[in-house]
Write a protein that holds these residues in place. Sequence first.
Motif, PDB file in Angstrom:
ATOM      1  N   UNK A  33       0.849  -1.193   0.000  1.00  0.00           N
ATOM      2  CA  UNK A  33       0.000   0.000   0.000  1.00  0.00           C
ATOM      3  C   UNK A  33       0.883   1.241   0.000  1.00  0.00           C
ATOM      4  N   UNK A  34       0.253   2.416  -0.042  1.00  0.00           N
ATOM      5  CA  UNK A  34       0.988   3.668  -0.049  1.00  0.00           C
ATOM      6  C   UNK A  34       0.977   4.294   1.347  1.00  0.00           C
ATOM      7  N   UNK A  35       2.056   4.987   1.688  1.00  0.00           N
ATOM      8  CA  UNK A  35       2.128   5.727   2.949  1.00  0.00           C
ATOM      9  C   UNK A  35       2.465   7.180   2.662  1.00  0.00           C
ATOM     10  N   UNK A  36       1.703   8.080   3.251  1.00  0.00           N
ATOM     11  CA  UNK A  36       2.018   9.502   3.150  1.00  0.00           C
ATOM     12  C   UNK A  36       2.758   9.956   4.399  1.00  0.00           C
ATOM     13  N   UNK A  37       3.834  10.719   4.185  1.00  0.00           N
ATOM     14  CA  UNK A  37       4.664  11.131   5.314  1.00  0.00           C
ATOM     15  C   UNK A  37       4.850  12.649   5.300  1.00  0.00           C
ATOM     16  N   UNK A  38       5.059  13.216   6.463  1.00  0.00           N
ATOM     17  CA  UNK A  38       5.594  14.582   6.530  1.00  0.00           C
ATOM     18  C   UNK A  38       6.882  14.531   7.334  1.00  0.00           C
ATOM     19  N   UNK A  92      16.771  15.967   6.918  1.00  0.00           N
ATOM     20  CA  UNK A  92      15.441  16.098   6.336  1.00  0.00           C
ATOM     21  C   UNK A  92      15.517  16.324   4.831  1.00  0.00           C
ATOM     22  N   UNK A  93      16.436  17.190   4.428  1.00  0.00           N
ATOM     23  CA  UNK A  93      16.603  17.465   3.000  1.00  0.00           C
ATOM     24  C   UNK A  93      17.106  16.234   2.253  1.00  0.00           C
ATOM     25  N   UNK A  94      18.010  15.511   2.882  1.00  0.00           N
ATOM     26  CA  UNK A  94      18.533  14.298   2.242  1.00  0.00           C
ATOM     27  C   UNK A  94      17.398  13.301   1.996  1.00  0.00           C
ATOM     28  N   UNK A  95      16.524  13.149   2.976  1.00  0.00           N
ATOM     29  CA  UNK A  95      15.385  12.240   2.799  1.00  0.00           C
ATOM     30  C   UNK A  95      14.487  12.715   1.656  1.00  0.00           C
ATOM     31  N   UNK A  96      14.249  14.030   1.614  1.00  0.00           N
ATOM     32  CA  UNK A  96      13.386  14.584   0.563  1.00  0.00           C
ATOM     33  C   UNK A  96      14.023  14.415  -0.814  1.00  0.00           C
ATOM     34  N   UNK A  97      15.325  14.539  -0.878  1.00  0.00           N
ATOM     35  CA  UNK A  97      16.026  14.394  -2.152  1.00  0.00           C
ATOM     36  C   UNK A  97      16.090  12.950  -2.635  1.00  0.00           C
ATOM     37  N   UNK A  98      15.947  12.031  -1.712  1.00  0.00           N
ATOM     38  CA  UNK A  98      16.076  10.619  -2.072  1.00  0.00           C
ATOM     39  C   UNK A  98      14.791  10.126  -2.702  1.00  0.00           C
ATOM     40  N   UNK A  99      14.866   9.754  -3.959  1.00  0.00           N
ATOM     41  CA  UNK A  99      13.647   9.367  -4.671  1.00  0.00           C
ATOM     42  C   UNK A  99      13.309   7.887  -4.498  1.00  0.00           C
ATOM     43  N   UNK A 109       8.848   2.596  -3.509  1.00  0.00           N
ATOM     44  CA  UNK A 109       8.312   1.564  -2.623  1.00  0.00           C
ATOM     45  C   UNK A 109       7.006   1.996  -1.963  1.00  0.00           C
ATOM     46  N   UNK A 110       6.491   3.152  -2.377  1.00  0.00           N
ATOM     47  CA  UNK A 110       5.181   3.551  -1.881  1.00  0.00           C
ATOM     48  C   UNK A 110       5.193   4.541  -0.733  1.00  0.00           C
ATOM     49  N   UNK A 111       6.372   5.122  -0.445  1.00  0.00           N
ATOM     50  CA  UNK A 111       6.461   6.104   0.643  1.00  0.00           C
ATOM     51  C   UNK A 111       6.602   7.505   0.059  1.00  0.00           C
ATOM     52  N   UNK A 112       5.630   8.353   0.327  1.00  0.00           N
ATOM     53  CA  UNK A 112       5.620   9.695  -0.256  1.00  0.00           C
ATOM     54  C   UNK A 112       5.758  10.770   0.817  1.00  0.00           C
ATOM     55  N   UNK A 113       6.779  11.593   0.666  1.00  0.00           N
ATOM     56  CA  UNK A 113       6.903  12.763   1.538  1.00  0.00           C
ATOM     57  C   UNK A 113       6.057  13.866   0.924  1.00  0.00           C
ATOM     58  N   UNK A 114       5.005  14.253   1.629  1.00  0.00           N
ATOM     59  CA  UNK A 114       4.048  15.212   1.073  1.00  0.00           C
ATOM     60  C   UNK A 114       4.430  16.648   1.408  1.00  0.00           C
ATOM     61  N   UNK A 115       5.124  16.847   2.512  1.00  0.00           N
ATOM     62  CA  UNK A 115       5.504  18.203   2.909  1.00  0.00           C
ATOM     63  C   UNK A 115       6.572  18.126   3.989  1.00  0.00           C
ATOM     64  N   UNK A 116       7.299  19.251   4.147  1.00  0.00           N
ATOM     65  CA  UNK A 116       8.272  19.360   5.230  1.00  0.00           C
ATOM     66  C   UNK A 116       7.942  20.602   6.060  1.00  0.00           C
TER      67      UNK A 116
END
Lengths: 211, 211
Positions: free
Chosen positions: A84-89, A97-104, A109-116
Amino acid sequence: MERDRRRVSEAVIRRLPKYYRYLMELKKNGVQRVSSSELGQKMGLTASQIRQDFNCFGGFGQQGYGYNVAELCEEFKKILGLDRQYNMIVVGAGNLGQALANYSGFEKEGFFIKAMFDVNPRLIGMSIRGIEIYDVDNLRSYVASQHIDIGVICTPKEKAQEVAELLVSCGIKYIWNFAPIDVVLPDDVIVENVHLSDSLYILCYRINAKS
Amino acid sequence: MERDRRRVSEAVIRRLPKYYRYLMELKKNGVQRVSSSELGQKMGLTASQIRQDFNCFGGFGQQGYGYNVAELCEEFKKILGLDRQYNMIVVGAGNLGQALANYSGFEKEGFFIKAMFDVNPRLIGMSIRGIEIYDVDNLRSYVASQHIDIGVICTPKEKAQEVAELLVSCGIKYIWNFAPIDVVLPDDVIVENVHLSDSLYILCYRINAKS
DNA sequence: TAGATTGTTAATCGATTAACAATC
DNA sequence: TAGATTGTTAATCGATTAACAATC
C-alpha cells in the motif's frame, strides 16, 4: 495461512526486512525456487530458524520442493505492509530532512513525503523535488486537511519530544524518529528510531573490543 | 575492574549506546548518583538487567549507594572507545553523504570526516564545510598518505560491495555502511550497517500488525 | 515410488529475572 | 549500627537448533 498462531517475537520482526531484501534479490535474478537451507546459507542463518520464522505467518512452502520465490516475495510484501501507499511529513528540514526529501528511492516503494516543516525562515518557502517546506505553525492545519500516515522527526534532539507530541496531538500515530533521543508517547503510538550515533558508537565499541 | 570476565553478548552491546545516552543526560542535569532501579525505571529495563550488564565490564557501583554518574560516564566513554579521535572518509557524496558532512555534531564527539569521494564530475572539486570531494580514483593514494580509521559507504546499493572491497584493499578495517545491502568482507573487517529502509519496513510491519 | 524438504515438536542454549549474601 | 544497594549465583523464560514424521 493462519496469522498470529503465536506471538511474533521482536527478534523475528527485526529479521523480516532482511528476508524481504534477499528474496527480492533472488526474484530479480530470476530464481524460481529456494529451500530453507539455500536461503540460510546466503543469509547466514540456520534452515531451522528460517522455517520457524516463516511459520509465524503461515505455511508458505511445499515439502520436497521448498519455497516459490515470487510467491514468497508477495507474502512478505503483505506481511510488511508494503502493498500500500504511505504519506509522510518530515519535521526539520535541515541536512537530514533534506537528504530524505532528495532521495527518490522511497517513492518507488510507496512512501511519499508530502511536505516538510521547519522553524527556520530561510528554509520556509523553499521546495525540494517539489516538496514544499512550510512553517511548523502550519503543521496542524496541514495535517487536518491531508491524509498523513507517518511523521518523520529530523529535528535536533532538544526539539524532538515537543515535535513528537505535536504530531501525536494532530492524530499522527506512527513516527519515524531520527533524533538521538527516546521520545515518550502514549502506548498506542508506534515509534521506530534510527539512531545514527548509536550505530557509530557500536562500531567504535567493536573497534576497541577487538584489541 | 576485570574486563572480559565473560563474553559480552550482542544484546548487551546493542544496549551500550543507550546507557551512554541516559547517563550523559543525567550528568548534564547535574545528577550525582543513580541506583540501578532508578536508571531502570527511566530506561524501561529491570534493575537486575542493568547490574548484569554493567558487571560485564567491571564493578562500577558501591553497595548502599549506587553508581556515581560522572564516574560511570567516564567508564562508558572508555568502554565505547569514545575517549579518542576517529578519522573517516565518506564514499558517495550524494544526499546522504552530504548530509553527514554538513552535520557538525559528530566532530564534537571525536569523529572527523577528512574527505569525501565520488564518481560524479559535478561533485568532484566541491567542498562542504571545508571537506573536499575528490575523484574516487584518488582514494587509494589519499588513504595511503593519511591515517583513516573508518570508511563510510553512502553509494547506491549497486556500488556498495565494490566500494567496500576498495576500502578494505586500502587497509581500512572499519566500515559504516548506509547502503541497503549486506556487504561481504573478510572476517577481520568490522561492518556496522544503517539500513534506513529496514527501519521503515519495520515501522510498516507494526502499523499493519496492530490492526 | 523414492527423494527431498517442509512444518512442527522436542532439546538445547543463552538471556533475563529473581533472590540474597556481601558490604558500603 | 541499620538501611540501602550492589555483585553474583540460581531460577526462569524465551529463542535457537536439532530431529523427524508428514507430504509433495
